[in-house]
Design a protein around this motif. Sequence first.
Motif, short mmCIF file in Angstrom:
data_model
loop_
_atom_site.label_atom_id
_atom_site.label_comp_id
_atom_site.label_asym_id
_atom_site.label_seq_id
_atom_site.Cartn_x
_atom_site.Cartn_y
_atom_site.Cartn_z
N SER A 333 0.74 -1.19 -0.14
CA SER A 333 0.31 -0.21 -0.62
C SER A 333 0.45 1.29 -0.20
CB SER A 333 -1.06 -0.26 1.18
OG SER A 333 -0.06 0.63 1.97
N GLU A 340 -5.70 7.83 -4.42
CA GLU A 340 -7.45 7.07 -3.90
C GLU A 340 -7.85 6.40 -4.89
OE1 GLU A 340 -6.93 7.83 -1.01
OE2 GLU A 340 -7.93 6.21 0.51
N HIS A 343 -5.38 3.79 -5.27
CA HIS A 343 -5.75 2.13 -3.84
C HIS A 343 -6.56 1.54 -4.39
CE1 HIS A 343 -6.45 0.44 0.11
NE2 HIS A 343 -7.28 1.09 0.24
N ARG A 387 -4.99 2.62 4.05
CA ARG A 387 -5.23 1.84 3.09
C ARG A 387 -4.61 0.57 3.23
NH1 ARG A 387 -2.27 6.37 -1.65
NH2 ARG A 387 -4.66 7.86 -1.07
N GLU A 390 -6.87 -0.84 5.29
CA GLU A 390 -8.90 -1.79 4.19
C GLU A 390 -7.93 -2.73 3.22
OE1 GLU A 390 -9.92 2.97 3.89
OE2 GLU A 390 -9.55 2.70 1.72
#
Length: 469
Positions: A333, A340, A343, A387, A390
């Motif tokens: 990441s 964004e 990602h 990130r 996530e």
Amino acid sequence: MVEESRQGEAYAPFAGDPNEFHKKFYIESYGCQMNFSDSEIVASILNEEGFGATRNFEDADLVLLNTCSIREKAEQTVRNRLHAFRKVKENNPGMLIGVLGCMAERLKAKFLEEEKLVDIVVGPDAYRSLPGLITEAEGGQKSVNVLLSRDETYADISPVRLDSNGVTAFVSIMRGCNNMCTFCVVPFTRGRERSRDAESIVSECRDLFNRGFREVTLLGQNVDSYYFTSPFTDSREAETVNFAQLLERVAHISPLLRIRFSTSHPKDITDDVLYTMAKYHNICKYIHLPVQSGNTRILQLMNRTYTREWYLNKVKRIREIMPDCGLSTDVISGFCTETEEDHLDTLSVMEHSRFDMAYMFSYSERPGTLAARRYTDDIPEDVKKRRLEEIIKLQNGHSRDSYKNDVGKTFEVLIEGDSKRSDKDWYGRNTQNKVVVFPKKDAGLKKGDYVHVLINTATSATLIGEIIV
Ligand code: SAM
Ligand code: SF4
């Protein structure tokens, strides 16, 4: 692949070692499987010199750390560990401390300046010189050998299987890496790629089988680019062997010897390899296929040389040829300039690929790498971390689903030993590399046996079942 549970593991002498040693060495390994495998080569070289292994560093004449440089955190762990040895060395000034592996290669003689208690610094291609370096250090002179080689493969050194379960073993088939992924320090610490003599690999695997081992993992940074050309001699025709052919040769040793391999690069894994895997029951249906990012622009910046679509097509191809193949990956990441949206592309590649397992990291800039020279490490730590969280959350869900899907299925499992929790249960893995735990009952089984297990329940990392007769 970096096995979290094995970091810092110390090797113990193997039971019933008939040799008598006049000195003791202690070795701890960090990082990828290659380092763990190298520590066994080092142990073999040290045994020849009269050093036997100990699991207690306070008893050792020589303390070695086989180090990793892949992320800053890995290097920090090693430095902290060195500080733990300081006290012991104060009480026992004759004890020598050596640093091996990637961090030794990266820092070279600077290590001796930065960490005063270190006596010996040896890079991954220089382990044969350890005996000479130890003699120098015993004479009070600090010693360093970090020369990289174009042809060292340690092919003729039979690794000592220290602290082994007697069932599974690593076999190194190549060294170094030519890929130059921009984030990665490995090409600088392990040098150019070279493949080991195919015959020496097959005979090491055969020898392991004859000694009771039932699984070998063929190791390299990029196994699919394995390519060995033997020299022409009077007794041997010149020949070339690629990875698919090597797999086939090892598979022929015995149907009872399982074969795994790591790591595959998406640009190099061929249909030929996939069909060879499908053809042999004893080649495990499991591929570790690092994706790193799901965004083509980022993949280009990383110099991975494939696109998002190429990666997804590889996954599709694997599942066409082997519908039951296990799949895992590595993800980074917050690489330089990652937006964004980029990602989200990574999350969606994970969603499409549905990995059974993943090693997940936030980007850590390494000095000297192409990324460190060319790009700015511009994603703030908190964003990288968010990130990563996530990514981990998504993967945890996928792993849970994957393991849950196996409930009700029956798998062939190779027994590796007692389960960690209870000696009333066996621990083993199925072909997809999933851990399976089940009660021993009175089935008269032992380590190294194959058994069929029906899965009754699952967590996100373990299948729990019962023996089927
Ligand atoms: N040769 C293998 C490959 O190409 O996948 C593995 C190399 S490396 C030992 C294992 C993993 O560490 C990589 O796949 C990558 O995800 C991660 N890694 C390498 N360099 C990194 C860095 N600078 N920051 C974060 N993760 C990194
Ligand atoms: Fe590093 Fe890339 Fe080589 Fe893997 S393939 S070792 S990530 S340079």
